[in-house]
Design a protein around this motif. Sequence first.
Motif, PDB file in Angstrom:
ATOM      1  N   TRP A   1      -3.902   5.790   8.314  1.00  0.00           N
ATOM      2  CA  TRP A   1      -5.317   5.447   8.471  1.00  0.00           C
ATOM      3  C   TRP A   1      -5.550   3.995   8.068  1.00  0.00           C
ATOM      4  O   TRP A   1      -6.373   3.302   8.670  1.00  0.00           O
ATOM      5  N   ARG A   2      -4.837   3.510   7.068  1.00  0.00           N
ATOM      6  CA  ARG A   2      -4.982   2.112   6.642  1.00  0.00           C
ATOM      7  C   ARG A   2      -4.609   1.187   7.798  1.00  0.00           C
ATOM      8  O   ARG A   2      -5.300   0.207   8.073  1.00  0.00           O
TER       9      ARG A   2
ATOM     10  N   TRP B   1      -7.458   1.250  10.292  1.00  0.00           N
ATOM     11  CA  TRP B   1      -8.636   0.480   9.879  1.00  0.00           C
ATOM     12  C   TRP B   1      -8.402  -1.023   9.993  1.00  0.00           C
ATOM     13  O   TRP B   1      -9.283  -1.762  10.424  1.00  0.00           O
TER      14      TRP B   1
ATOM     15  N   VAL C   1     -10.977  -4.283   9.884  1.00  0.00           N
ATOM     16  CA  VAL C   1     -11.406  -4.212   8.485  1.00  0.00           C
ATOM     17  C   VAL C   1     -10.431  -5.069   7.682  1.00  0.00           C
ATOM     18  O   VAL C   1      -9.221  -4.819   7.705  1.00  0.00           O
TER      19      VAL C   1
ATOM     20  N   LEU D   1     -10.354  -2.997   1.696  1.00  0.00           N
ATOM     21  CA  LEU D   1      -9.890  -1.620   1.541  1.00  0.00           C
ATOM     22  C   LEU D   1      -9.455  -1.394   0.100  1.00  0.00           C
ATOM     23  O   LEU D   1      -8.691  -2.188  -0.447  1.00  0.00           O
TER      24      LEU D   1
ATOM     25  N   GLY E   1      -6.263   5.154   2.629  1.00  0.00           N
ATOM     26  CA  GLY E   1      -5.709   5.324   3.955  1.00  0.00           C
ATOM     27  C   GLY E   1      -4.203   5.427   4.029  1.00  0.00           C
ATOM     28  O   GLY E   1      -3.650   5.552   5.112  1.00  0.00           O
TER      29      GLY E   1
END
Length: 145
Positions: A33-34, A37, A42, A47, A52
């Motif tokens: 997920w990181r 993003w 992003v 973050l 993520g």
Amino acid sequence: MVIDCAEPKRMVAFWCEALGYLPEPPPDGHTSWRNYWTALGVPEEELPAGAGEVPESIVDPAGQGPRVWFQRVPEPKVVKNRLHLDLKVSGGRAVPLPVRVQRVNAKAARLTSAGATVLRTLGGPDLDHYAIVLLDPEGNEFCVA
């Protein structure tokens, strides 16, 4: 649905067991997920550390139940929930009470092994109802009925 928590990884594992859900995989083509993003733009510095890198949300494998995201928050839980989940495992009132009690107890035992704590039992000899109120690993109440 979003549940605030301190440890998303722990909550994902517990609620996957409780609901029969799976950790939500990152979108196609992304390793985490990181990664997803940051691909959306992003900035990495926006973050939170560790965000993520492991799944923080769960999904119903049948695609019928809601997605649940466990949002990391800095403050601890300090008051009783105003909303809780009821996990219906007994089969309902058409099922004899002793069978319902057995089903509820079995599910509660699996969940205590996964990190839940029994808070209280609801029911009695004069009631045609049986449920167990538990706390998830972060102290959120839910019922198994």
